[in-house]
Design an enzyme around this catalytic site. Sequence first.
Site, PDB file in Angstrom:
ATOM      1  N   SER A  28      -2.619   8.281  -0.440  1.00 16.28           N
ATOM      2  CA  SER A  28      -1.828   9.045  -0.133  1.00 16.28           C
ATOM      3  C   SER A  28      -1.321   9.054   1.174  1.00 16.28           C
ATOM      4  CB  SER A  28      -1.902  10.219  -0.598  1.00 16.28           C
ATOM      5  OG  SER A  28      -0.762  11.034  -0.779  1.00 16.28           O
ATOM      6  N   TYR A  58       9.588   9.207   0.986  1.00 18.49           N
ATOM      7  CA  TYR A  58       8.655   8.463   0.299  1.00 18.49           C
ATOM      8  C   TYR A  58       6.716   9.306   0.681  1.00 18.49           C
ATOM      9  CZ  TYR A  58       4.432   6.884   2.355  1.00 18.49           C
ATOM     10  OH  TYR A  58       3.212   6.152   2.906  1.00 18.49           O
ATOM     11  N   LYS A  71       4.555  10.315  -2.301  1.00 18.41           N
ATOM     12  CA  LYS A  71       3.211  10.275  -1.421  1.00 18.41           C
ATOM     13  C   LYS A  71       2.273  12.152  -2.344  1.00 18.41           C
ATOM     14  CE  LYS A  71       1.718   6.639  -0.300  1.00 18.41           C
ATOM     15  NZ  LYS A  71       0.710   5.713  -1.137  1.00 18.41           N
TER      16      LYS A  71
END
Length: 279
Positions: A136, A151, A155
């Site tokens: 992650s 983004y 994650k």
Amino acid sequence: METKKVWFVTGASKGLGLALVKKLLENNYRVAAATRNAQSLISEIGETSDVFLPIELNLTDNEYVQSAISKTIEHFGQLDVVVNNAGYGQIGTLEELTDREARANFDVNVFGTLNVIRNAVHYLREQKSGHIFNISSIGGYSGNFPGWGIYCATKFAVAGLTEALAEEIKEFGVHVTVVYPGYFRTDFLSKDSVKTPENPIQVYETARSSEQAHLNEINGNQPNDPEKGAAAIIALSEEQNPPVHFLLGSGTAEFLDQKIKIITGDAKQWETLTMSTVI
């Protein structure tokens, strides 16, 4: 010479992935290294051998992934550790990123990871052993980075599915760990790797400032060594009871502490309203 576990690593041609592949081979592990361009791996490490299998992989194509897992098992006779490392950074505010840009980031960072999990778990489950590492980011538990919302969302998704997966397959003796790396001195923030918005909206001054800081100031000055990060992941793979959550690198604990402080503070401040729903 003792032959050790078989690893399958995605995003293996650069950054943390490449450092991990090299460190594994140095320590006599057998490695299937997957990347979009296998020739780059061959140039860096060498041809296919008894301990190394470079694989060209399109993560967003489930049949490609299924074939890559099968090739690994056919070549080595087993599979023990899977590292979902492939992914890329997408900069841009939620307003300015197009649907195509946002979905492309999810396709690689989330659905690519799911494709690997889907095809690897079947083997590990029947084998009743194994370990899956899902990479992650510090942005996977602290999303307050302006201009990094998509983004970070990818994650966060990786972290969430890892928690569920850990519960789903622990009865089969398979471990799962989500790794939250901090800033590592790789090419992740280079202009050839990270993607910027196609249609930036300049009024987002805070986001533009964050973007420039990452590209021009943080890039090349990250405090963590990818080789040491790789060594930490390998060490964790040999633990009998590895954690589901693992912070990797200096600076990560500070982000965690800040997030806990913010959530705890909000919960206490609004506790009366929270409990106002009780019948």
